[in-house]
Scaffold this motif. Structure first.
Motif, PDB file in Angstrom:
ATOM      1  N   PHE A 225       0.830  -1.208   0.000  1.00 33.89           N
ATOM      2  CA  PHE A 225       0.000   0.000   0.000  1.00 33.89           C
ATOM      3  C   PHE A 225       0.865   1.259   0.000  1.00 33.89           C
ATOM      4  O   PHE A 225       0.684   2.167  -0.827  1.00 33.89           O
ATOM      5  CB  PHE A 225      -0.919   0.007   1.217  1.00 33.89           C
ATOM      6  N   VAL A 226       1.832   1.316   0.909  1.00 32.08           N
ATOM      7  CA  VAL A 226       2.700   2.496   1.015  1.00 32.08           C
ATOM      8  C   VAL A 226       3.558   2.653  -0.241  1.00 32.08           C
ATOM      9  O   VAL A 226       3.699   3.762  -0.777  1.00 32.08           O
ATOM     10  CB  VAL A 226       3.595   2.396   2.270  1.00 32.08           C
ATOM     11  N   SER A 227       4.124   1.542  -0.726  1.00 37.68           N
ATOM     12  CA  SER A 227       4.985   1.593  -1.922  1.00 37.68           C
ATOM     13  C   SER A 227       4.199   2.068  -3.137  1.00 37.68           C
ATOM     14  O   SER A 227       4.659   2.930  -3.895  1.00 37.68           O
ATOM     15  CB  SER A 227       5.585   0.210  -2.193  1.00 37.68           C
ATOM     16  N   THR A 228       3.004   1.513  -3.315  1.00 38.86           N
ATOM     17  CA  THR A 228       2.170   1.897  -4.461  1.00 38.86           C
ATOM     18  C   THR A 228       1.753   3.364  -4.371  1.00 38.86           C
ATOM     19  O   THR A 228       1.761   4.083  -5.372  1.00 38.86           O
ATOM     20  CB  THR A 228       0.924   1.002  -4.535  1.00 38.86           C
ATOM     21  N   THR A 229       1.395   3.802  -3.177  1.00 39.39           N
ATOM     22  CA  THR A 229       0.993   5.202  -2.989  1.00 39.39           C
ATOM     23  C   THR A 229       2.123   6.158  -3.343  1.00 39.39           C
ATOM     24  O   THR A 229       1.913   7.158  -4.041  1.00 39.39           O
ATOM     25  CB  THR A 229       0.553   5.435  -1.525  1.00 39.39           C
ATOM     26  N   LEU A 230       3.330   5.863  -2.887  1.00 41.76           N
ATOM     27  CA  LEU A 230       4.486   6.728  -3.169  1.00 41.76           C
ATOM     28  C   LEU A 230       4.771   6.795  -4.671  1.00 41.76           C
ATOM     29  O   LEU A 230       4.986   7.879  -5.222  1.00 41.76           O
ATOM     30  CB  LEU A 230       5.717   6.210  -2.424  1.00 41.76           C
ATOM     31  N   VAL A 231       4.763   5.638  -5.325  1.00 41.88           N
ATOM     32  CA  VAL A 231       5.049   5.597  -6.768  1.00 41.88           C
ATOM     33  C   VAL A 231       3.977   6.343  -7.558  1.00 41.88           C
ATOM     34  O   VAL A 231       4.287   7.151  -8.448  1.00 41.88           O
ATOM     35  CB  VAL A 231       5.167   4.139  -7.253  1.00 41.88           C
ATOM     36  N   LEU A 232       2.719   6.084  -7.238  1.00 41.75           N
ATOM     37  CA  LEU A 232       1.625   6.742  -7.964  1.00 41.75           C
ATOM     38  C   LEU A 232       1.633   8.251  -7.726  1.00 41.75           C
ATOM     39  O   LEU A 232       1.369   9.037  -8.652  1.00 41.75           O
ATOM     40  CB  LEU A 232       0.282   6.155  -7.526  1.00 41.75           C
ATOM     41  N   ALA A 233       1.943   8.677  -6.502  1.00 46.39           N
ATOM     42  CA  ALA A 233       1.992  10.111  -6.204  1.00 46.39           C
ATOM     43  C   ALA A 233       3.089  10.795  -7.005  1.00 46.39           C
ATOM     44  O   ALA A 233       2.870  11.865  -7.593  1.00 46.39           O
ATOM     45  CB  ALA A 233       2.215  10.322  -4.710  1.00 46.39           C
ATOM     46  N   MET A 234       4.276  10.190  -7.059  1.00 41.48           N
ATOM     47  CA  MET A 234       5.387  10.768  -7.827  1.00 41.48           C
ATOM     48  C   MET A 234       5.053  10.832  -9.318  1.00 41.48           C
ATOM     49  O   MET A 234       5.309  11.838  -9.982  1.00 41.48           O
ATOM     50  CB  MET A 234       6.653   9.947  -7.606  1.00 41.48           C
TER      51      MET A 234
ATOM     52  N   ILE B  95      11.237   3.740 -13.286  1.00 45.46           N
ATOM     53  CA  ILE B  95      11.763   3.500 -11.934  1.00 45.46           C
ATOM     54  C   ILE B  95      10.636   3.026 -11.001  1.00 45.46           C
ATOM     55  O   ILE B  95      10.827   2.111 -10.194  1.00 45.46           O
ATOM     56  CB  ILE B  95      12.433   4.776 -11.375  1.00 45.46           C
ATOM     57  N   GLY B  96       9.477   3.665 -11.115  1.00 46.38           N
ATOM     58  CA  GLY B  96       8.340   3.277 -10.285  1.00 46.38           C
ATOM     59  C   GLY B  96       7.898   1.848 -10.552  1.00 46.38           C
ATOM     60  O   GLY B  96       7.602   1.083  -9.616  1.00 46.38           O
ATOM     61  N   TYR B  97       7.856   1.474 -11.831  1.00 45.44           N
ATOM     62  CA  TYR B  97       7.462   0.111 -12.193  1.00 45.44           C
ATOM     63  C   TYR B  97       8.442  -0.910 -11.618  1.00 45.44           C
ATOM     64  O   TYR B  97       8.031  -1.926 -11.024  1.00 45.44           O
ATOM     65  CB  TYR B  97       7.386  -0.036 -13.713  1.00 45.44           C
ATOM     66  N   LEU B  98       9.739  -0.639 -11.780  1.00 46.85           N
ATOM     67  CA  LEU B  98      10.759  -1.556 -11.270  1.00 46.85           C
ATOM     68  C   LEU B  98      10.716  -1.646  -9.740  1.00 46.85           C
ATOM     69  O   LEU B  98      10.900  -2.722  -9.158  1.00 46.85           O
ATOM     70  CB  LEU B  98      12.150  -1.106 -11.729  1.00 46.85           C
ATOM     71  N   PHE B  99      10.457  -0.513  -9.104  1.00 47.38           N
ATOM     72  CA  PHE B  99      10.366  -0.493  -7.635  1.00 47.38           C
ATOM     73  C   PHE B  99       9.217  -1.369  -7.156  1.00 47.38           C
ATOM     74  O   PHE B  99       9.380  -2.184  -6.238  1.00 47.38           O
ATOM     75  CB  PHE B  99      10.185   0.949  -7.152  1.00 47.38           C
TER      76      PHE B  99
ATOM     77  N   LEU C  22      -4.107   2.771 -13.004  1.00 49.74           N
ATOM     78  CA  LEU C  22      -2.710   2.434 -13.281  1.00 49.74           C
ATOM     79  C   LEU C  22      -2.117   1.574 -12.170  1.00 49.74           C
ATOM     80  O   LEU C  22      -1.392   0.601 -12.435  1.00 49.74           O
ATOM     81  CB  LEU C  22      -1.894   3.723 -13.434  1.00 49.74           C
ATOM     82  N   GLY C  23      -2.438   1.926 -10.917  1.00 51.82           N
ATOM     83  CA  GLY C  23      -1.927   1.146  -9.792  1.00 51.82           C
ATOM     84  C   GLY C  23      -2.389  -0.302  -9.848  1.00 51.82           C
ATOM     85  O   GLY C  23      -1.604  -1.236  -9.622  1.00 51.82           O
ATOM     86  N   VAL C  24      -3.662  -0.500 -10.163  1.00 54.12           N
ATOM     87  CA  VAL C  24      -4.218  -1.861 -10.245  1.00 54.12           C
ATOM     88  C   VAL C  24      -3.570  -2.645 -11.382  1.00 54.12           C
ATOM     89  O   VAL C  24      -3.132  -3.793 -11.201  1.00 54.12           O
ATOM     90  CB  VAL C  24      -5.750  -1.805 -10.434  1.00 54.12           C
ATOM     91  N   ILE C  25      -3.480  -2.033 -12.560  1.00 56.38           N
ATOM     92  CA  ILE C  25      -2.939  -2.725 -13.733  1.00 56.38           C
ATOM     93  C   ILE C  25      -1.493  -3.151 -13.507  1.00 56.38           C
ATOM     94  O   ILE C  25      -1.114  -4.313 -13.750  1.00 56.38           O
ATOM     95  CB  ILE C  25      -3.041  -1.829 -14.988  1.00 56.38           C
ATOM     96  N   VAL C  26      -0.664  -2.225 -13.038  1.00 55.67           N
ATOM     97  CA  VAL C  26       0.760  -2.515 -12.840  1.00 55.67           C
ATOM     98  C   VAL C  26       0.956  -3.624 -11.814  1.00 55.67           C
ATOM     99  O   VAL C  26       1.706  -4.590 -12.042  1.00 55.67           O
ATOM    100  CB  VAL C  26       1.518  -1.246 -12.402  1.00 55.67           C
ATOM    101  N   ASN C  27       0.290  -3.522 -10.680  1.00 49.54           N
ATOM    102  CA  ASN C  27       0.501  -4.518  -9.620  1.00 49.54           C
ATOM    103  C   ASN C  27      -0.089  -5.878  -9.957  1.00 49.54           C
ATOM    104  O   ASN C  27       0.474  -6.913  -9.579  1.00 49.54           O
ATOM    105  CB  ASN C  27      -0.065  -3.999  -8.301  1.00 49.54           C
ATOM    106  N   VAL C  28      -1.205  -5.902 -10.664  1.00 46.22           N
ATOM    107  CA  VAL C  28      -1.795  -7.192 -11.064  1.00 46.22           C
ATOM    108  C   VAL C  28      -0.890  -7.898 -12.073  1.00 46.22           C
ATOM    109  O   VAL C  28      -0.657  -9.111 -11.978  1.00 46.22           O
ATOM    110  CB  VAL C  28      -3.211  -6.986 -11.643  1.00 46.22           C
ATOM    111  N   ILE C  29      -0.351  -7.124 -13.030  1.00 46.72           N
ATOM    112  CA  ILE C  29       0.568  -7.714 -14.016  1.00 46.72           C
ATOM    113  C   ILE C  29       1.814  -8.267 -13.325  1.00 46.72           C
ATOM    114  O   ILE C  29       2.243  -9.399 -13.586  1.00 46.72           O
ATOM    115  CB  ILE C  29       0.957  -6.674 -15.083  1.00 46.72           C
ATOM    116  N   ASN C  30       2.405  -7.466 -12.430  1.00 42.94           N
ATOM    117  CA  ASN C  30       3.593  -7.922 -11.710  1.00 42.94           C
ATOM    118  C   ASN C  30       3.295  -9.152 -10.849  1.00 42.94           C
ATOM    119  O   ASN C  30       4.104 -10.084 -10.784  1.00 42.94           O
ATOM    120  CB  ASN C  30       4.126  -6.796 -10.821  1.00 42.94           C
TER     121      ASN C  30
END
Length: 270
Positions: A21-30, A154-158, A243-251
Protein backbone atom coordinates in the motif's frame (compact mmCIF):
# COMPACT_ATOMS: atom_id res chain seq x y z
CA UNK A 1 -9.83 -16.74 21.23
CA UNK A 2 -7.36 -16.17 18.41
CA UNK A 3 -4.61 -18.79 18.20
CA UNK A 4 -0.93 -17.95 17.75
CA UNK A 5 -1.06 -19.28 14.21
CA UNK A 6 -3.97 -17.01 13.32
CA UNK A 7 -2.24 -14.05 14.98
CA UNK A 8 0.91 -14.78 12.98
CA UNK A 9 -1.04 -14.99 9.71
CA UNK A 10 -2.87 -11.75 10.51
CA UNK A 11 0.40 -9.95 11.26
CA UNK A 12 1.94 -11.27 8.04
CA UNK A 13 -1.09 -10.05 6.10
CA UNK A 14 -0.86 -6.61 7.73
CA UNK A 15 2.85 -6.33 6.92
CA UNK A 16 2.43 -7.32 3.26
CA UNK A 17 -0.64 -5.13 2.79
CA UNK A 18 1.00 -2.09 4.42
CA UNK A 19 4.23 -2.56 2.45
CA UNK A 20 2.46 -2.78 -0.90
CA UNK A 21 0.00 0.00 0.00
CA UNK A 22 2.70 2.50 1.02
CA UNK A 23 4.98 1.59 -1.92
CA UNK A 24 2.17 1.90 -4.46
CA UNK A 25 0.99 5.20 -2.99
CA UNK A 26 4.49 6.73 -3.17
CA UNK A 27 5.05 5.60 -6.77
CA UNK A 28 1.63 6.74 -7.96
CA UNK A 29 1.99 10.11 -6.20
CA UNK A 30 5.39 10.77 -7.83
CA UNK A 31 4.12 9.72 -11.26
CA UNK A 32 0.94 11.79 -10.92
CA UNK A 33 2.88 14.90 -9.86
CA UNK A 34 5.32 14.49 -12.77
CA UNK A 35 2.37 14.24 -15.19
CA UNK A 36 0.76 17.35 -13.72
CA UNK A 37 4.02 19.29 -14.01
CA UNK A 38 4.48 18.07 -17.59
CA UNK A 39 1.14 19.45 -18.72
CA UNK A 40 1.02 22.51 -16.46
CA UNK A 41 4.35 24.16 -17.25
CA UNK A 42 2.84 26.19 -20.07
CA UNK A 43 0.31 27.52 -17.57
CA UNK A 44 3.09 28.37 -15.10
CA UNK A 45 4.94 30.36 -17.74
CA UNK A 46 1.74 32.05 -18.92
CA UNK A 47 0.82 32.94 -15.33
CA UNK A 48 4.21 34.57 -14.76
CA UNK A 49 4.07 36.50 -18.02
CA UNK A 50 0.49 37.66 -17.39
CA UNK A 51 1.67 39.15 -14.07
CA UNK A 52 4.81 40.67 -15.56
CA UNK A 53 4.69 44.44 -15.86
CA UNK A 54 6.98 46.60 -17.99
CA UNK A 55 7.42 50.22 -16.92
CA UNK A 56 8.30 52.76 -19.59
CA UNK A 57 9.74 56.08 -18.43
CA UNK A 58 9.05 58.90 -20.86
CA UNK A 59 11.18 61.95 -21.57
CA UNK A 60 10.32 64.62 -18.99
CA UNK A 61 9.89 67.36 -21.59
CA UNK A 62 7.00 65.65 -23.40
CA UNK A 63 3.62 67.35 -23.39
CA UNK A 64 0.50 65.33 -22.41
CA UNK A 65 -0.47 65.04 -26.09
CA UNK A 66 3.00 63.80 -27.06
CA UNK A 67 2.92 61.28 -24.17
CA UNK A 68 -0.41 59.98 -25.42
CA UNK A 69 1.03 59.65 -28.94
CA UNK A 70 3.94 57.62 -27.57
CA UNK A 71 1.46 55.39 -25.75
CA UNK A 72 -0.48 54.79 -28.97
CA UNK A 73 2.73 53.94 -30.82
CA UNK A 74 3.74 51.39 -28.21
CA UNK A 75 0.23 49.88 -28.13
CA UNK A 76 0.46 48.73 -31.76
CA UNK A 77 2.42 45.60 -30.82
CA UNK A 78 0.37 42.36 -30.63
CA UNK A 79 2.33 41.29 -27.56
CA UNK A 80 0.51 43.85 -25.38
CA UNK A 81 -2.39 42.77 -23.19
CA UNK A 82 -2.90 46.07 -21.36
CA UNK A 83 -1.34 49.52 -21.36
CA UNK A 84 -1.91 52.51 -19.11
CA UNK A 85 -0.50 56.03 -18.93
CA UNK A 86 -0.20 57.27 -15.34
CA UNK A 87 -1.56 60.58 -14.03
CA UNK A 88 1.78 62.33 -14.41
CA UNK A 89 1.78 61.48 -18.12
CA UNK A 90 5.45 60.47 -17.75
CA UNK A 91 5.19 56.73 -17.18
CA UNK A 92 3.51 53.89 -19.07
CA UNK A 93 2.75 50.48 -17.55
CA UNK A 94 2.44 47.54 -19.92
CA UNK A 95 0.94 44.08 -19.35
CA UNK A 96 2.02 41.32 -21.74
CA UNK A 97 -0.04 38.80 -23.69
CA UNK A 98 1.36 35.38 -22.76
CA UNK A 99 0.01 33.72 -25.92
CA UNK A 100 2.13 36.02 -28.08
CA UNK A 101 5.35 35.72 -26.07
CA UNK A 102 6.87 32.44 -27.14
CA UNK A 103 10.51 32.86 -26.18
CA UNK A 104 13.23 35.21 -24.94
CA UNK A 105 13.91 36.54 -28.42
CA UNK A 106 10.35 37.87 -28.68
CA UNK A 107 10.70 39.69 -25.35
CA UNK A 108 14.09 41.18 -26.21
CA UNK A 109 12.82 42.26 -29.62
CA UNK A 110 9.81 43.99 -28.09
CA UNK A 111 11.85 45.77 -25.39
CA UNK A 112 14.25 47.06 -28.05
CA UNK A 113 11.27 48.17 -30.11
CA UNK A 114 9.96 50.20 -27.18
CA UNK A 115 13.35 51.76 -26.57
CA UNK A 116 13.41 52.87 -30.22
CA UNK A 117 10.15 54.80 -29.91
CA UNK A 118 10.75 58.55 -29.91
CA UNK A 119 10.04 60.02 -26.47
CA UNK A 120 10.97 56.91 -24.46
CA UNK A 121 13.67 57.50 -21.86
CA UNK A 122 14.04 54.01 -20.36
CA UNK A 123 12.36 50.60 -20.08
CA UNK A 124 12.25 48.83 -16.71
CA UNK A 125 11.27 45.24 -15.87
CA UNK A 126 12.78 42.37 -13.81
CA UNK A 127 15.01 41.32 -16.68
CA UNK A 128 17.22 38.75 -14.94
CA UNK A 129 14.45 36.74 -13.27
CA UNK A 130 12.20 36.98 -16.34
CA UNK A 131 14.86 35.57 -18.64
CA UNK A 132 15.74 32.89 -16.10
CA UNK A 133 12.13 31.72 -15.76
CA UNK A 134 11.49 31.73 -19.50
CA UNK A 135 14.67 29.84 -20.29
CA UNK A 136 14.08 27.38 -17.43
CA UNK A 137 10.48 26.74 -18.51
CA UNK A 138 11.59 26.05 -22.08
CA UNK A 139 14.24 23.61 -20.84
CA UNK A 140 11.84 21.85 -18.46
CA UNK A 141 9.18 21.61 -21.15
CA UNK A 142 11.65 19.79 -23.39
CA UNK A 143 12.86 17.42 -20.66
CA UNK A 144 9.60 16.87 -18.74
CA UNK A 145 8.42 14.09 -21.07
CA UNK A 146 11.68 12.27 -20.45
CA UNK A 147 11.24 12.86 -16.72
CA UNK A 148 7.76 11.29 -16.75
CA UNK A 149 9.15 8.31 -18.66
CA UNK A 150 12.07 7.85 -16.23
CA UNK A 151 9.83 8.12 -13.14
CA UNK A 152 7.42 5.63 -14.73
CA UNK A 153 10.19 3.08 -15.39
CA UNK A 154 11.76 3.50 -11.93
CA UNK A 155 8.34 3.28 -10.28
CA UNK A 156 7.46 0.11 -12.19
CA UNK A 157 10.76 -1.56 -11.27
CA UNK A 158 10.37 -0.49 -7.63
CA UNK A 159 6.89 -2.05 -7.40
CA UNK A 160 8.15 -5.15 -9.21
CA UNK A 161 10.88 -5.59 -6.59
CA UNK A 162 8.45 -4.99 -3.70
CA UNK A 163 5.96 -7.56 -5.03
CA UNK A 164 8.82 -9.99 -5.77
CA UNK A 165 9.96 -9.77 -2.14
CA UNK A 166 6.42 -10.26 -0.85
CA UNK A 167 5.77 -13.28 -3.07
CA UNK A 168 9.24 -14.66 -2.37
CA UNK A 169 8.32 -14.73 1.31
CA UNK A 170 5.32 -16.90 0.36
CA UNK A 171 7.22 -19.35 -1.84
CA UNK A 172 6.83 -22.28 0.58
CA UNK A 173 3.06 -21.83 1.03
CA UNK A 174 2.75 -21.61 -2.77
CA UNK A 175 4.78 -24.80 -3.17
CA UNK A 176 2.72 -26.59 -0.52
CA UNK A 177 -0.52 -25.45 -2.17
CA UNK A 178 0.76 -26.89 -5.44
CA UNK A 179 1.61 -30.20 -3.73
CA UNK A 180 -1.91 -30.66 -2.35
CA UNK A 181 -3.41 -30.09 -5.79
CA UNK A 182 -4.20 -26.37 -5.91
CA UNK A 183 -4.50 -25.19 -9.49
CA UNK A 184 -2.41 -22.37 -10.87
CA UNK A 185 -5.58 -20.34 -11.34
CA UNK A 186 -6.52 -20.75 -7.68
CA UNK A 187 -3.05 -19.61 -6.55
CA UNK A 188 -3.16 -16.69 -8.99
CA UNK A 189 -6.51 -15.56 -7.63
CA UNK A 190 -5.33 -15.85 -4.03
CA UNK A 191 -2.57 -13.28 -4.56
CA UNK A 192 -4.06 -11.20 -7.37
CA UNK A 193 -7.31 -10.43 -5.54
CA UNK A 194 -5.44 -9.31 -2.42
CA UNK A 195 -3.01 -7.16 -4.40
CA UNK A 196 -5.80 -5.80 -6.58
CA UNK A 197 -7.74 -4.45 -3.60
CA UNK A 198 -4.56 -3.15 -2.01
CA UNK A 199 -3.56 -1.36 -5.24
CA UNK A 200 -7.05 0.07 -5.71
CA UNK A 201 -7.03 1.38 -2.13
CA UNK A 202 -3.57 2.93 -2.68
CA UNK A 203 -4.69 4.53 -5.96
CA UNK A 204 -7.85 5.99 -4.43
CA UNK A 205 -5.87 7.21 -1.41
CA UNK A 206 -3.37 8.92 -3.73
CA UNK A 207 -6.21 10.60 -5.65
CA UNK A 208 -7.77 11.82 -2.39
CA UNK A 209 -4.42 13.18 -1.16
CA UNK A 210 -3.84 15.01 -4.47
CA UNK A 211 -7.37 16.44 -4.36
CA UNK A 212 -6.94 17.65 -0.77
CA UNK A 213 -3.55 19.17 -1.63
CA UNK A 214 -5.03 20.99 -4.63
CA UNK A 215 -8.02 22.18 -2.58
CA UNK A 216 -5.73 23.48 0.17
CA UNK A 217 -3.58 25.29 -2.38
CA UNK A 218 -6.61 26.97 -3.93
CA UNK A 219 -7.69 28.20 -0.49
CA UNK A 220 -4.28 29.62 0.42
CA UNK A 221 -3.26 30.61 -3.12
CA UNK A 222 -6.34 31.13 -5.35
CA UNK A 223 -4.11 31.71 -8.39
CA UNK A 224 -3.28 27.98 -8.30
CA UNK A 225 -6.36 27.42 -10.47
CA UNK A 226 -4.67 29.45 -13.20
CA UNK A 227 -1.55 27.28 -13.05
CA UNK A 228 -2.95 23.74 -12.79
CA UNK A 229 -4.29 22.24 -16.01
CA UNK A 230 -7.74 21.21 -14.75
CA UNK A 231 -8.44 18.65 -17.49
CA UNK A 232 -5.08 16.98 -16.86
CA UNK A 233 -5.73 17.05 -13.12
CA UNK A 234 -9.05 15.20 -13.45
CA UNK A 235 -7.47 12.76 -15.90
CA UNK A 236 -4.63 12.04 -13.44
CA UNK A 237 -7.10 11.48 -10.58
CA UNK A 238 -8.95 8.93 -12.73
CA UNK A 239 -5.79 7.32 -14.11
CA UNK A 240 -4.02 6.87 -10.75
CA UNK A 241 -6.10 3.99 -9.27
CA UNK A 242 -6.45 2.29 -12.67
CA UNK A 243 -2.71 2.43 -13.28
CA UNK A 244 -1.93 1.15 -9.79
CA UNK A 245 -4.22 -1.86 -10.25
CA UNK A 246 -2.94 -2.73 -13.73
CA UNK A 247 0.76 -2.52 -12.84
CA UNK A 248 0.50 -4.52 -9.62
CA UNK A 249 -1.80 -7.19 -11.06
CA UNK A 250 0.57 -7.71 -14.02
CA UNK A 251 3.59 -7.92 -11.71
CA UNK A 252 1.77 -10.28 -9.35
CA UNK A 253 0.77 -12.62 -12.17
CA UNK A 254 4.32 -12.71 -13.59
CA UNK A 255 5.95 -13.36 -10.21
CA UNK A 256 3.40 -15.92 -9.00
CA UNK A 257 3.89 -17.78 -12.27
CA UNK A 258 7.67 -17.83 -11.75
CA UNK A 259 7.31 -18.98 -8.14
CA UNK A 260 4.78 -21.67 -9.09
CA UNK A 261 7.27 -23.29 -11.47
CA UNK A 262 9.98 -23.68 -8.81
CA UNK A 263 10.86 -27.14 -7.54
CA UNK A 264 11.96 -28.01 -4.00
CA UNK A 265 15.68 -27.41 -4.65
CA UNK A 266 15.05 -24.09 -6.38
CA UNK A 267 13.07 -22.75 -3.41
CA UNK A 268 16.27 -22.56 -1.35
CA UNK A 269 18.54 -21.32 -4.14
CA UNK A 270 16.69 -18.11 -5.09
Amino acid sequence: MISKKQTYKLNQWKISFTTLFVSTTLVLAMFAISLLLRFSFNNIKDYFISNLEIEVELVSTLTPIESFQVRNEIEKAKIIKSIALDNSQKQIKIGLNSSQLKNLEDLDKYVEQIKGVKGVNSVLYPEAITKYILSASDFIKKTSTLLVFIIGIIGYLFLYIIIRILIYSKRYPIYNMKLVGATKKYIYNTFIIKNLWCSLAAGLFTSVILSLAAFTLTLTHPDTLLVIDIKTFYFVLLLTPILGVIVNVINTRILVNKTYKLNRKQLNSI
